[in-house]
Design a protein around this motif. Structure first.
Motif, short mmCIF file in Angstrom:
data_model
loop_
_atom_site.label_atom_id
_atom_site.label_comp_id
_atom_site.label_asym_id
_atom_site.label_seq_id
_atom_site.Cartn_x
_atom_site.Cartn_y
_atom_site.Cartn_z
N ASN A 231 -15.58 7.44 -0.20
CA ASN A 231 -16.07 7.70 -1.54
C ASN A 231 -14.96 7.43 -2.55
OD1 ASN A 231 -14.54 10.27 -2.04
ND2 ASN A 231 -15.76 10.96 -0.29
N PRO A 232 -15.30 7.06 -3.77
CA PRO A 232 -14.29 6.64 -4.75
C PRO A 232 -13.17 7.66 -4.98
CG PRO A 232 -16.45 6.02 -5.52
CD PRO A 232 -16.67 6.85 -4.29
N PRO A 233 -13.45 8.97 -5.09
CA PRO A 233 -12.33 9.90 -5.30
C PRO A 233 -11.34 9.90 -4.14
CG PRO A 233 -14.41 10.94 -5.89
CD PRO A 233 -14.75 9.66 -5.19
N THR A 234 -11.85 9.87 -2.89
CA THR A 234 -10.96 9.88 -1.74
C THR A 234 -10.18 8.58 -1.66
OG1 THR A 234 -12.46 11.32 -0.51
CG2 THR A 234 -10.85 10.09 0.76
N ALA A 235 -10.86 7.44 -1.90
CA ALA A 235 -10.18 6.15 -1.86
C ALA A 235 -9.07 6.09 -2.90
CB ALA A 235 -11.19 5.02 -2.08
N ASN A 236 -9.35 6.56 -4.10
CA ASN A 236 -8.33 6.56 -5.15
C ASN A 236 -7.15 7.46 -4.79
OD1 ASN A 236 -9.83 4.79 -6.72
ND2 ASN A 236 -10.86 6.45 -7.86
N GLU A 237 -7.46 8.60 -4.16
CA GLU A 237 -6.41 9.53 -3.77
C GLU A 237 -5.48 8.89 -2.74
OE1 GLU A 237 -6.13 14.26 -2.49
OE2 GLU A 237 -7.90 13.08 -1.94
N LEU A 238 -6.06 8.19 -1.75
CA LEU A 238 -5.25 7.54 -0.72
C LEU A 238 -4.46 6.37 -1.29
CD1 LEU A 238 -7.81 7.61 2.23
CD2 LEU A 238 -5.72 8.97 2.02
N ILE A 239 -5.07 5.58 -2.18
CA ILE A 239 -4.36 4.46 -2.79
C ILE A 239 -3.18 4.97 -3.62
CG2 ILE A 239 -4.55 2.60 -4.46
CD1 ILE A 239 -7.42 2.17 -3.45
N THR A 240 -3.40 6.04 -4.36
CA THR A 240 -2.30 6.64 -5.14
C THR A 240 -1.19 7.12 -4.21
OG1 THR A 240 -3.84 7.35 -6.87
CG2 THR A 240 -1.72 8.47 -6.77
N ASN A 241 -1.58 7.67 -3.08
CA ASN A 241 -0.61 8.12 -2.08
C ASN A 241 0.24 6.95 -1.59
OD1 ASN A 241 -0.40 8.96 1.25
ND2 ASN A 241 0.22 10.48 -0.25
N GLY A 242 -0.41 5.81 -1.29
CA GLY A 242 0.32 4.63 -0.87
C GLY A 242 1.21 4.07 -1.97
N GLU A 243 0.75 4.13 -3.20
CA GLU A 243 1.56 3.63 -4.31
C GLU A 243 2.82 4.47 -4.51
OE1 GLU A 243 -1.27 3.79 -7.45
OE2 GLU A 243 -2.06 1.75 -7.10
N GLN A 244 2.71 5.78 -4.30
CA GLN A 244 3.88 6.64 -4.42
C GLN A 244 4.94 6.27 -3.38
OE1 GLN A 244 2.24 10.56 -3.96
NE2 GLN A 244 1.61 10.73 -6.11
N LEU A 245 4.50 6.04 -2.14
CA LEU A 245 5.45 5.65 -1.10
C LEU A 245 6.01 4.26 -1.37
CD1 LEU A 245 6.90 6.21 1.55
CD2 LEU A 245 4.90 5.35 2.78
N ALA A 246 5.18 3.34 -1.88
CA ALA A 246 5.65 1.99 -2.18
C ALA A 246 6.78 2.03 -3.21
CB ALA A 246 4.51 1.13 -2.68
N ALA A 247 6.64 2.89 -4.23
CA ALA A 247 7.69 3.02 -5.24
C ALA A 247 8.97 3.57 -4.61
CB ALA A 247 7.21 3.94 -6.36
N THR A 248 8.83 4.53 -3.69
CA THR A 248 10.00 5.08 -3.02
C THR A 248 10.68 4.04 -2.14
OG1 THR A 248 9.01 7.29 -3.02
CG2 THR A 248 10.77 6.88 -1.43
N VAL A 249 9.88 3.23 -1.45
CA VAL A 249 10.44 2.18 -0.59
C VAL A 249 11.19 1.15 -1.42
CG1 VAL A 249 9.81 0.27 0.94
CG2 VAL A 249 8.74 2.51 1.25
N ARG A 250 10.62 0.74 -2.54
CA ARG A 250 11.28 -0.27 -3.38
C ARG A 250 12.61 0.25 -3.95
NH1 ARG A 250 5.81 -1.03 -5.24
NH2 ARG A 250 4.97 -3.01 -4.45
N SER A 251 12.68 1.54 -4.23
CA SER A 251 13.90 2.09 -4.83
C SER A 251 14.91 2.54 -3.79
CB SER A 251 13.53 3.29 -5.72
OG SER A 251 12.93 4.33 -4.95
#
Length: 528
Positions: A383-403
């Motif tokens: 469902n859209p809320p869960t998908a958005n929550e997981l994508i945001t979760n991945g984006e947070q880790l992606a920012a940490t990995v890049r830095s």
């Protein structure tokens, strides 16, 4: 008035009246009466003494068997340990560490025989494999060596049991006659028990072994059981086949997971979704030891409900004695993560990075805590809320990995639906959650490195949920091999039949590192 009215009761020299004196010595009179009755019934005393001697004898036999009922012997290329222990149903256990054990209904009686085959020396095994004549001689002598070892074990057990009973009887009774009775009784009990086992020996029991532990296609170790005859000669031939096949199996398995041609290989064990299955820890410990694992990575759902009583389940992490990198799954609570963090070898990542065994690993816990759910639907069904929550979760880790000050080699998420934003940030993403193993390439980002997503099945066989279907969910884990440049070179997928089964399959995939395009795996090689 009668002249007797003022007459006082007569007292003895101690000042007691006859009535008081009688009450005072009543206990002594009763004890004397019991003594006289016992003297008139010597059979009661003899029975009491016999029971005491029997109890002391049994205690001495038990102590003697535990202390001395074991011998070491050579069986073919193995250094084996034979031991005997009291039991109710007899039988024999053949331990083949780290592969598992064979249970044989070999005899009756109150004794259980255990044969533990020690680990083989690689050089000795290779010499046997290369020289067929030497291997043939070793297997032919195995039957005689087993017979000799069992005979020595029996004599040693009898001697130890009799000696222990004698010493214990002397300490308890301080009477040489009763000690002699205890020694004779111990000899009768021990020899009788071992004699019962010998009289009820069933050589054909090897036709129907029960397999336990991490046995790779266990029937292949024993051979084709349909060709086993009932006489001792055929049994001896089958034992020779057992020794030869186990020798070759050890050589194959020990050589399979190690890349000796590439010094500095780092071995990582990826596990996920254990869901409180206690059998998973034994399997993990065996793989960690057999495959010389350097780091264990757990992508979550180690528990089912994240409750406080479940926190004790994670105590087995410390027994692995290897770095244990963990991220929280949707079945794991903050209490669960805290319990893992208390283990001396554990590292809990939550939108952070760490460097272990030369590998830099970034990870983030699942943003949800939904212990009432098993697995999420396919990515398209979120469902859209869960998908958005997981994508945001991945984006947070992606920012940490890049830095990260050091390039990240592996990124960890629990749900693969959160892996998309990590494409191009690192070469490998590990996930779990779906209880289905798969490997795929994430959509490439122009100008960025390709990223592979590896989703693990359930190392715990989905716990109790794994028993809901017609077939139990298999237990799965993967051994990853990294070279000195921290690039993935190969991986072994290990699958164990669902809860209650012992079938093990191992498939190897060798990864090439092309300049473009996905890795080209070799044909998996099952160890059947």
């Amino acid at each position: 008035m009668d002249g007797h009215e003022n007459e006082q009761p007569r007292r003895d020299r101690a000042g007691d009246t006859p009535g008081a004196r009688g009450r005072r010595f009543a206990p002594l009179r009763r004890a004397a009466a019991v003594s006289r009755r016992t003297g008139r019934h010597p059979g009661v005393r003899r029975i009491a003494v016999a029971v005491a001697v029997l109890a002391v004898t049994l205690a001495g036999v038990l102590a003697g068997v535990v202390a001395g009922g074991q011998v070491g012997t050579d069986i073919g290329p193995f250094r084996a340990k034979l031991s005997v222990a009291p039991a109710t149903n007899g039988g024999t256990t053949i331990d083949i560490p780290p592969l598992g054990a064979l249970q044989l209904d070999s005899h009756d009686g109150p004794t259980h025989l255990t044969v533990e085959l020690g680990a083989l020396e690689q050089s000795r095994v290779e010499a046997l494999i290369e020289d067929p004549a030497s291997l043939n001689r070793a297997t032919q002598s195995a039957v005689d060596e087993v017979r000799e070892g069992v005979l020595r074990l029996g004599l040693r057990t009898i001697g130890s049991a009799v000696l222990a009973a004698l010493v214990l009887a002397l300490l308890v009774f301080r009477d040489t006659r009763r000690a002699a009775w205890a020694g004779g009784l111990a000899l009768l009990i021990t020899a009788g028990s071992l004699g019962t086992a010998a009289a009820t020996l069933r050589p054909q029991a090897i036709e129907e072994p029960r397999y336990e532990g991490l046995l790779v296609n266990a029937p292949a170790i024993v051979g084709d059981v349909r060709r086993i005859a009932n006489d001792y000669t055929r049994y001896a031939e089958q034992l020779q086949r057992l020794i030869g096949n186990v020798t070759q199996l050890y050589t194959t398995v020990s050589a399979l997971p190690v890349f000796e041609q590439q010094p500095g290989t780092t071995r990582v064990l990826h596990i996920s979704d254990m869901h409180l299955n206690p059998a998973a820890w034994q399997l993990i410990r065996t793989v960690v030891e057999q495959f010389a694992i350097d780091v264990v990575i757990d992508t979550g759902d180690i528990t089912d409900w994240g409750s406080e009583p479940e926190a004790s389940y994670v105590g087995s992490i410390s027994l692995l004695r290897k770095p244990y990198v963990y991220i929280r799954g949707n079945h794991d609570s903050g209490r669960t993560a805290a319990a893992v963090a208390q283990q001396p070898n554990a590292i809990v990542l939550d939108n952070a990075t760490t460097t272990v065994a030369g590998l830099t690993i970034g990870g983030i816990g699942d943003p949800r805590f939904t212990p009432d759910k098993s697995t999420s639907p396919a990515a398209g069904g979120l469902n859209p809320p869960t998908a958005n929550e997981l994508i945001t979760n991945g984006e947070q880790l992606a920012a940490t990995v890049r830095s990260s000050p050091r390039p990240v080699n592996i990124a960890l998420v629990h749900d693969p639906a959160a892996a998309g934003p990590l494409s191009g940030t690192c070469p490998l993403v590990l996930a779990g959650h779906t209880h289905q193993r798969r490997v795929e390439k994430l959509p490439e980002v122009p100008g960025q490195q390709p990223t592979t997503l590896m989703v693990e099945g359930s190392t715990g066989g989905a716990g109790l949920r794994g028993l809901e279907g017609e077939q139990p969910t298999p237990l799965s884990m993967t051994v990853l091999y990294f070279d000195q440049q921290q690039l993935l070179q190969a991986y072994d997928d290990i699958t164990v039949g669902g809860t209650g089964q012992a079938q093990v399959n191992l498939e190897r995939t060798v990864v090439t590192q092309p300049t473009a395009g996905p890795p080209a795996p070799t044909t998996p090689t099952p160890t059947r």
